[in-house]
Design a protein around this motif. Structure first.
Motif, PDB file in Angstrom:
ATOM      1  N   TRP A 102      66.315  96.655  90.436  1.00 20.32           N
ATOM      2  CA  TRP A 102      66.220  95.532  91.364  1.00 20.32           C
ATOM      3  C   TRP A 102      65.724  95.981  92.738  1.00 20.32           C
ATOM      4  O   TRP A 102      65.032  95.234  93.443  1.00 20.32           O
ATOM      5  N   ILE A 103      66.072  97.205  93.152  1.00 16.54           N
ATOM      6  CA  ILE A 103      65.557  97.735  94.424  1.00 16.54           C
ATOM      7  C   ILE A 103      64.037  97.846  94.369  1.00 16.54           C
ATOM      8  O   ILE A 103      63.331  97.498  95.317  1.00 16.54           O
ATOM      9  N   LYS A 104      63.514  98.331  93.227  1.00 22.29           N
ATOM     10  CA  LYS A 104      62.063  98.433  93.069  1.00 22.29           C
ATOM     11  C   LYS A 104      61.423  97.052  92.999  1.00 22.29           C
ATOM     12  O   LYS A 104      60.346  96.821  93.567  1.00 22.29           O
ATOM     13  N   SER A 105      62.078  96.136  92.289  1.00 21.88           N
ATOM     14  CA  SER A 105      61.513  94.800  92.116  1.00 21.88           C
ATOM     15  C   SER A 105      61.477  94.023  93.428  1.00 21.88           C
ATOM     16  O   SER A 105      60.489  93.346  93.743  1.00 21.88           O
ATOM     17  N   LEU A 106      62.557  94.116  94.215  1.00 22.84           N
ATOM     18  CA  LEU A 106      62.642  93.379  95.479  1.00 22.84           C
ATOM     19  C   LEU A 106      62.072  94.168  96.655  1.00 22.84           C
ATOM     20  O   LEU A 106      62.009  93.640  97.769  1.00 22.84           O
ATOM     21  N   GLN A 107      61.700  95.446  96.404  1.00 25.19           N
ATOM     22  CA  GLN A 107      61.092  96.300  97.430  1.00 25.19           C
ATOM     23  C   GLN A 107      61.993  96.421  98.662  1.00 25.19           C
ATOM     24  O   GLN A 107      61.611  96.103  99.779  1.00 25.19           O
ATOM     25  N   THR A 108      63.217  96.898  98.418  1.00 28.44           N
ATOM     26  CA  THR A 108      64.198  96.981  99.504  1.00 28.44           C
ATOM     27  C   THR A 108      64.687  98.395  99.825  1.00 28.44           C
ATOM     28  O   THR A 108      65.759  98.552 100.393  1.00 28.44           O
TER      29      THR A 108
ATOM     30  N   LEU B 214      58.564 104.605  95.504  1.00 33.44           N
ATOM     31  CA  LEU B 214      59.542 103.993  94.606  1.00 33.44           C
ATOM     32  C   LEU B 214      59.058 102.658  94.052  1.00 33.44           C
ATOM     33  O   LEU B 214      59.547 102.195  93.027  1.00 33.44           O
ATOM     34  N   LEU B 215      58.110 102.033  94.732  1.00 36.54           N
ATOM     35  CA  LEU B 215      57.695 100.692  94.360  1.00 36.54           C
ATOM     36  C   LEU B 215      56.712 100.733  93.202  1.00 36.54           C
ATOM     37  O   LEU B 215      56.041 101.731  92.950  1.00 36.54           O
ATOM     38  N   GLU B 216      56.631  99.605  92.500  1.00 34.51           N
ATOM     39  CA  GLU B 216      55.729  99.493  91.376  1.00 34.51           C
ATOM     40  C   GLU B 216      54.282  99.465  91.870  1.00 34.51           C
ATOM     41  O   GLU B 216      53.955  98.767  92.825  1.00 34.51           O
ATOM     42  N   ILE B 217      53.417 100.233  91.200  1.00 34.37           N
ATOM     43  CA  ILE B 217      51.999 100.247  91.546  1.00 34.37           C
ATOM     44  C   ILE B 217      51.280  99.228  90.676  1.00 34.37           C
ATOM     45  O   ILE B 217      51.267  99.338  89.454  1.00 34.37           O
TER      46      ILE B 217
END
Length: 232
Positions: free
Chosen positions: A26-32, A59-62
């Motif tokens: 969820w951290i990756k999905s919400l970019q927090t 950490l974020l999705e490319i």
């Protein structure tokens, strides 16, 4: 909120890891992740605010860029022609009025030369009590990602030796090299670990138990066996 349904035989350790994996998703999905958001203690990473060289954007999705034709653009390179320059004060104003997403959108639209200028400017802000400090953290996070990409080197691929005591033959059934090369193990290595090469395993043979308990060498070297043979 997301509910996790565990099996009745699930251990407490398994439940903790499952919750941490879901939180990381969820951290990756919400970019927090910090400083983009409030999540500082990241699973497998630790407190990323204490890691000055850590790239939070990694950490974020490319997202893959959509394919498009290679036709000639009518307006040419707008970014190169416009040469838009932003200051920390202007970006801080965007942050306060429109939020993080709007400010990051402006940063990504700037040219490399503009990013270098603002990267030099943010080095002057080091006091956490300064009103621009939140904007400075975000700017530094992005410029670290855009202007200072990680360069791989030979020193990051040095393989280390791990010497393990050879306790018994049972250790031969444990294929340690394949465990270190397993995808699930490799994915658990923190991102700030630069050397991810699997180690070379070697075994150290211990003294045999017969030499420790029975002093085998002394018995076989003693020629007067009758004297040393126990009666009972």
């Amino acid at each position: 909120m997301e509910e996790i349904i565990y099996d009745k035989n699930a251990t407490s350790r398994f439940k903790i890891i499952k919750r941490q994996d879901l939180e990381l998703k969820w951290i990756k999905s919400l970019q927090t992740p910090f400083p983009l958001g409030l999540n500082d203690n990241i699973f497998h990473q630790g407190n990323i605010s204490k890691l000055p060289d850590f790239d939070a954007l990694s950490l974020l999705e490319i997202r893959k860029r959509k394919s498009r034709s290679h036709g000639t653009r009518v307006n040419g390179n707008v970014k190169r022609k416009s040469r838009v320059n932003m200051t920390v004060s202007e970006l801080n104003k965007i942050l306060k009025q429109s939020g993080r997403h709007s400010m990051l959108s402006v940063l990504t639209s700037l040219s490399i030369s503009s990013l270098r200028k603002i990267d030099t400017e943010v080095d002057k802000f080091y006091d956490s009590r300064h009103p621009f400090y939140d904007a400075v953290l975000l700017i530094r996070c992005y410029t670290q990602h855009a202007l200072r990409p990680y360069i791989d080197s030979e020193i990051n691929h040095v393989r280390h030796f791990v010497k393990i005591n050879y306790i018994n033959k049972g250790i031969e059934f444990i294929d340690l090299p394949s465990i270190f090369r397993d995808k699930s193990v490799v994915s658990s290595i923190p991102a700030y670990f630069k050397n991810t090469e699997s180690p070379i395993i070697c075994y150290k043979y211990n003294k045999p138990i017969r030499n420790v308990i029975f002093n085998f060498n002394k018995i076989v070297s003693d020629l007067d066996i009758n004297v040393n043979t126990p009666d009972s």
